[in-house]
Design an enzyme around this catalytic site. Structure first.
Site, PDB file in Angstrom:
ATOM      1  N   GLY A   1       0.872  -1.191   0.000  1.00  0.00           N
ATOM      2  CA  GLY A   1       0.000   0.000   0.000  1.00  0.00           C
ATOM      3  C   GLY A   1       0.894   1.221   0.000  1.00  0.00           C
ATOM      4  O   GLY A   1       1.329   1.684  -1.064  1.00  0.00           O
TER       5      GLY A   1
ATOM      6  N   ARG B   1      -0.830  15.280  -6.384  1.00  0.00           N
ATOM      7  CA  ARG B   1      -1.518  15.296  -5.092  1.00  0.00           C
ATOM      8  C   ARG B   1      -2.462  16.472  -4.884  1.00  0.00           C
ATOM      9  O   ARG B   1      -3.492  16.307  -4.214  1.00  0.00           O
ATOM     10  CB  ARG B   1      -0.489  15.199  -3.956  1.00  0.00           C
ATOM     11  CG  ARG B   1      -0.016  13.784  -3.839  1.00  0.00           C
ATOM     12  CD  ARG B   1       1.012  13.559  -2.789  1.00  0.00           C
ATOM     13  NE  ARG B   1       1.275  12.129  -2.713  1.00  0.00           N
ATOM     14  CZ  ARG B   1       2.402  11.578  -2.325  1.00  0.00           C
ATOM     15  NH1 ARG B   1       3.403  12.326  -1.955  1.00  0.00           N
ATOM     16  NH2 ARG B   1       2.537  10.269  -2.291  1.00  0.00           N
TER      17      ARG B   1
ATOM     18  N   GLN C   1     -21.509  32.484  20.158  1.00  0.00           N
ATOM     19  CA  GLN C   1     -20.138  32.493  19.648  1.00  0.00           C
ATOM     20  C   GLN C   1     -19.603  31.067  19.489  1.00  0.00           C
ATOM     21  O   GLN C   1     -18.830  30.783  18.562  1.00  0.00           O
ATOM     22  CB  GLN C   1     -19.216  33.246  20.608  1.00  0.00           C
ATOM     23  CG  GLN C   1     -19.328  34.749  20.481  1.00  0.00           C
ATOM     24  CD  GLN C   1     -18.220  35.473  21.227  1.00  0.00           C
ATOM     25  OE1 GLN C   1     -17.368  34.850  21.854  1.00  0.00           O
ATOM     26  NE2 GLN C   1     -18.233  36.786  21.159  1.00  0.00           N
TER      27      GLN C   1
ATOM     28  N   THR D   1      10.450  22.446  -3.446  1.00  0.00           N
ATOM     29  CA  THR D   1      11.545  22.358  -2.466  1.00  0.00           C
ATOM     30  C   THR D   1      11.052  22.119  -1.043  1.00  0.00           C
ATOM     31  O   THR D   1      11.835  21.793  -0.168  1.00  0.00           O
ATOM     32  CB  THR D   1      12.406  23.637  -2.500  1.00  0.00           C
ATOM     33  OG1 THR D   1      11.502  24.742  -2.361  1.00  0.00           O
ATOM     34  CG2 THR D   1      13.190  23.758  -3.792  1.00  0.00           C
TER      35      THR D   1
ATOM     36  N   GLU E   1      -4.076   7.851  -2.344  1.00  0.00           N
ATOM     37  CA  GLU E   1      -3.026   8.688  -2.970  1.00  0.00           C
ATOM     38  C   GLU E   1      -1.969   9.091  -1.941  1.00  0.00           C
ATOM     39  O   GLU E   1      -1.438  10.203  -1.987  1.00  0.00           O
ATOM     40  CB  GLU E   1      -3.634   9.928  -3.632  1.00  0.00           C
ATOM     41  CG  GLU E   1      -4.437   9.634  -4.869  1.00  0.00           C
ATOM     42  CD  GLU E   1      -3.569   9.512  -6.118  1.00  0.00           C
ATOM     43  OE1 GLU E   1      -2.645  10.295  -6.301  1.00  0.00           O
ATOM     44  OE2 GLU E   1      -3.830   8.578  -6.899  1.00  0.00           O
TER      45      GLU E   1
HETATM   46  C1  LIG Z   1     -11.629   3.651  -1.487  1.00  0.00           C
HETATM   47  C2  LIG Z   1     -10.240   3.422  -1.952  1.00  0.00           C
HETATM   48  C3  LIG Z   1      -9.922   3.584  -3.293  1.00  0.00           C
HETATM   49  C4  LIG Z   1      -8.623   3.341  -3.759  1.00  0.00           C
HETATM   50  N1  LIG Z   1      -8.364   3.419  -5.091  1.00  0.00           N
HETATM   51  C5  LIG Z   1      -7.169   2.954  -5.554  1.00  0.00           C
HETATM   52  C6  LIG Z   1      -6.945   2.795  -6.963  1.00  0.00           C
HETATM   53  O1  LIG Z   1      -7.809   3.114  -7.797  1.00  0.00           O
HETATM   54  N2  LIG Z   1      -5.768   2.249  -7.370  1.00  0.00           N
HETATM   55  C7  LIG Z   1      -4.790   1.877  -6.482  1.00  0.00           C
HETATM   56  O2  LIG Z   1      -3.758   1.391  -6.939  1.00  0.00           O
HETATM   57  N3  LIG Z   1      -4.979   2.036  -5.146  1.00  0.00           N
HETATM   58  C8  LIG Z   1      -6.129   2.547  -4.654  1.00  0.00           C
HETATM   59  N4  LIG Z   1      -6.342   2.668  -3.299  1.00  0.00           N
HETATM   60  C9  LIG Z   1      -5.278   2.251  -2.360  1.00  0.00           C
HETATM   61  C10 LIG Z   1      -4.702   3.373  -1.522  1.00  0.00           C
HETATM   62  O3  LIG Z   1      -3.848   4.174  -2.267  1.00  0.00           O
HETATM   63  C11 LIG Z   1      -4.014   2.704  -0.302  1.00  0.00           C
HETATM   64  O4  LIG Z   1      -5.045   2.234   0.540  1.00  0.00           O
HETATM   65  C12 LIG Z   1      -3.109   3.646   0.442  1.00  0.00           C
HETATM   66  O5  LIG Z   1      -1.964   3.939  -0.328  1.00  0.00           O
HETATM   67  C13 LIG Z   1      -2.671   3.093   1.794  1.00  0.00           C
HETATM   68  O6  LIG Z   1      -2.188   1.778   1.696  1.00  0.00           O
HETATM   69  P1  LIG Z   1      -2.743   0.644   2.700  1.00  0.00           P
HETATM   70  O7  LIG Z   1      -4.209   0.727   2.687  1.00  0.00           O
HETATM   71  O8  LIG Z   1      -2.107  -0.630   2.341  1.00  0.00           O
HETATM   72  O9  LIG Z   1      -2.260   1.117   4.133  1.00  0.00           O
HETATM   73  P2  LIG Z   1      -0.813   0.817   4.845  1.00  0.00           P
HETATM   74  O10 LIG Z   1       0.273   1.219   3.915  1.00  0.00           O
HETATM   75  O11 LIG Z   1      -0.852  -0.585   5.350  1.00  0.00           O
HETATM   76  O12 LIG Z   1      -0.885   1.817   6.045  1.00  0.00           O
HETATM   77  C14 LIG Z   1      -1.570   1.532   7.261  1.00  0.00           C
HETATM   78  C15 LIG Z   1      -1.271   2.666   8.258  1.00  0.00           C
HETATM   79  O13 LIG Z   1       0.152   2.705   8.535  1.00  0.00           O
HETATM   80  C16 LIG Z   1       0.664   3.989   8.262  1.00  0.00           C
HETATM   81  N5  LIG Z   1       2.041   3.888   7.733  1.00  0.00           N
HETATM   82  C17 LIG Z   1       2.506   3.050   6.760  1.00  0.00           C
HETATM   83  N6  LIG Z   1       3.810   3.273   6.542  1.00  0.00           N
HETATM   84  C18 LIG Z   1       4.181   4.271   7.387  1.00  0.00           C
HETATM   85  C19 LIG Z   1       5.402   4.967   7.636  1.00  0.00           C
HETATM   86  N7  LIG Z   1       6.519   4.681   6.957  1.00  0.00           N
HETATM   87  N8  LIG Z   1       5.413   5.945   8.577  1.00  0.00           N
HETATM   88  C20 LIG Z   1       4.290   6.260   9.267  1.00  0.00           C
HETATM   89  N9  LIG Z   1       3.096   5.647   9.066  1.00  0.00           N
HETATM   90  C21 LIG Z   1       3.043   4.673   8.140  1.00  0.00           C
HETATM   91  C22 LIG Z   1      -0.273   4.567   7.203  1.00  0.00           C
HETATM   92  O14 LIG Z   1      -0.189   5.972   7.168  1.00  0.00           O
HETATM   93  C23 LIG Z   1      -1.622   4.054   7.697  1.00  0.00           C
HETATM   94  O15 LIG Z   1      -2.091   4.886   8.716  1.00  0.00           O
HETATM   95  C24 LIG Z   1      -7.616   2.961  -2.824  1.00  0.00           C
HETATM   96  C25 LIG Z   1      -7.926   2.835  -1.464  1.00  0.00           C
HETATM   97  C26 LIG Z   1      -9.215   3.023  -1.031  1.00  0.00           C
HETATM   98  C27 LIG Z   1      -9.526   2.817   0.424  1.00  0.00           C
END
Ligand SMILES: Cc1cc2nc3c(=O)[nH]c(=O)nc-3n(C[C@H](O)[C@H](O)[C@H](O)COP(=O)(O)OP(=O)(O)OC[C@H]3O[C@@H](n4cnc5c(N)ncnc54)[C@H](O)[C@@H]3O)c2cc1C
Length: 408
Positions: free
Chosen positions: A135, A267, A303, A337, A388
């Site tokens: 991911g 992004r 407020q 940068t 993303e």
């Molecule tokens: C509704 C939806 C649509 C999507 N659409 C697409 C798509 O069309 N195509 C595609 O390819 N992907 C898609 N994605 C995938 C999406 O990009 C990933 O879910 C995302 O990049 C996170 O990866 P992961 O879910 O495996 O989480 P993980 O990488 O397992 O992360 C889990 C947690 O650990 C944290 N973490 C991980 N590494 C670190 C680090 N080094 N330091 C600190 N914190 C960290 C993360 O921030 C997160 O909080 C989609 C996801 C969803 C939910």
């Protein structure tokens, strides 16, 4: 030299108003229904195709807007209408950009029309990169593409997950490993048309938000595609791999920087989606606060409520400015940068989550029900801090860029 202005020009305002009209008249009224159905809103995509919003031409026009504001403006308006439906409308664009960025002219001409179909028979496309074990850590993809020289075919095996439009797409753009030694530089993208033997949809996810957007696993079991489906072609791939091997030997720094620049430029578009959702919830909350009476006066007279709305609007405007700055930098070729693209996505997505939560609070019990749209907007907003690149990954990128240190 262009005069500095923070105003949209007349042409941009015209496009914005047209998109806003579509979002208000077509997308917003359909939002609750498709959120409940948790299905792709084909009739709405078809309407968008009829008026020209669901087409490559429309995205190309916005993309090539010399101010850089075309895409963020479009995203904000469509996602103001509804995030799930808007993602169903713009999701194909993610795959189309993959082909535009890496494909040959012939591939662009062949595949992009098949991604969109036409108004009488709309199609969608999917961009499949994420995997169950890859991911945030994009470099650890396992889906493998092996070249069968005798047949000039690529054989692809692996499982993709979280693919927007995965399995229902007419065209899948699949990122696969061609050289496991090179990390993310050993990846290549392939076109996999619907109906290719071995291509199947895995589970369709039932989600917290953006439920009108289809998200599913995509399974590739000995999928064979002709050599012509490798985006950019074999010769270019071989040259690129050779360069990457040399750079890897020399330390790899330039490789990382090139990949980062691409993300920094894309992004802000996600930031703009978040601004659209946040603005939608803020507007509902403002109207409600002015009309809902308790203790004999509108609740905005307090407020405690009015200041929340002031903060919400301030943060939304700040988010938009960060998004516009990064979009302008991308189109003007300014170096990121301070990871300004990541900054915009981080701030806008966190703002959307926060503001939509505040909107629920301002609507009280009504905010917590499906009679009002803010609970849906709050569920939808949660995606922006995840896809993303999660908020944590954005912070990592910003911190590494600022410090020059390999922060983990
Ligand atoms: C509704 C939806 C649509 C999507 N659409 C697409 C798509 O069309 N195509 C595609 O390819 N992907 C898609 N994605 C995938 C999406 O990009 C990933 O879910 C995302 O990049 C996170 O990866 P992961 O879910 O495996 O989480 P993980 O990488 O397992 O992360 C889990 C947690 O650990 C944290 N973490 C991980 N590494 C670190 C680090 N080094 N330091 C600190 N914190 C960290 C993360 O921030 C997160 O909080 C989609 C996801 C969803 C939910």
């Amino acid at each position: 030299m262009a005069e500095f202005t923070m105003e949209l020009n007349d042409e941009q305002k015209e496009v914005r108003d047209w998109l806003h009209g579509f979002a208000a008249d077509v997308i917003r009224p359909a939002a609750a229904e498709w959120d409940e159905r948790e299905e792709t809103p084909w009739p709405v995509i078809q309407e968008a195709a009829k008026v020209g919003i669901y087409s490559l031409d429309f995205y190309a026009q916005q993309y090539f807007d010399p101010t850089g504001l075309g895409i963020p403006m479009a995203m904000e308006e469509l996602f103001w209408g509804d995030a799930g439906i808007a993602l169903s409308i713009v999701g194909t664009g993610l795959a189309a950009v993959g082909v535009l960025a890496n494909g040959t002219e012939e591939q662009i001409g062949t595949w992009i029309p098949q991604m969109y179909g036409d108004a009488s028979d709309v199609k969608v496309a999917a961009f499949c990169s994420s995997e169950p074990d890859a991911g945030s850590d994009v470099a650890s993809l396992r889906t493998r593409a092996v070249y069968d020289e005798a047949k000039d075919e690529w054989v692809i095996n692996g499982t993709k997950t979280w693919a927007t439009n995965g399995g229902i797409a007419n065209v899948h753009v699949v990122v696969a490993v061609v050289d496991p030694e090179l990390g993310s530089k050993g990846h290549a993208s392939f076109i996999v048309p619907a109906g290719t033997p071995g291509l199947a949809q895995g589970q369709k996810f039932k989600k917290h938000g953006i439920r009108a957007s289809h998200t599913a696993e995509v399974v590739l079991d000995n999928v064979r595609v002709p050599g012509s489906c490798l985006l950019g072609g074999k010769e270019k791939l071989d040259e690129r791999l050779a360069r990457a091997r040399e750079r890897a030997k020399a330390g790899g720094e330039r490789v990382k920087n090139a990949a980062m620049a691409t993300f920094e430029a894309s992004r802000p578009a996600v930031g703009a989606m978040a601004v659209g959702t946040a603005r939608a919830a803020y507007e509902v909350a403002l109207d409600y606060a002015k009309t809902r009476e308790q203790f004999g006066r509108p609740i905005i007279d307090n407020q405690g409520v009015a200041f929340q709305l002031a903060d919400m609007r301030t943060q939304i405007d700040a988010a938009r400015l960060l998004v516009w700055r990064a979009s302008w930098m991308a189109v003007s070729g300014k170096p990121f940068t301070a990871a300004e693209g990541s900054m915009s996505k981080l701030y806008a997505s966190e703002t959307a989550k926060k503001v939509t939560g505040q909107a629920i609070q301002i609507l009280g019990g009504n905010g917590y029900t499906r009679e009002y749209p803010v609970e849906r907007m709050h569920r939808d907003a949660a995606i922006y801090t995840i896809f993303e690149g999660t908020s944590e990954i954005q912070r990592l990128v910003i911190a590494r860029t600022l410090s020059g240190m390999p922060i983990r």
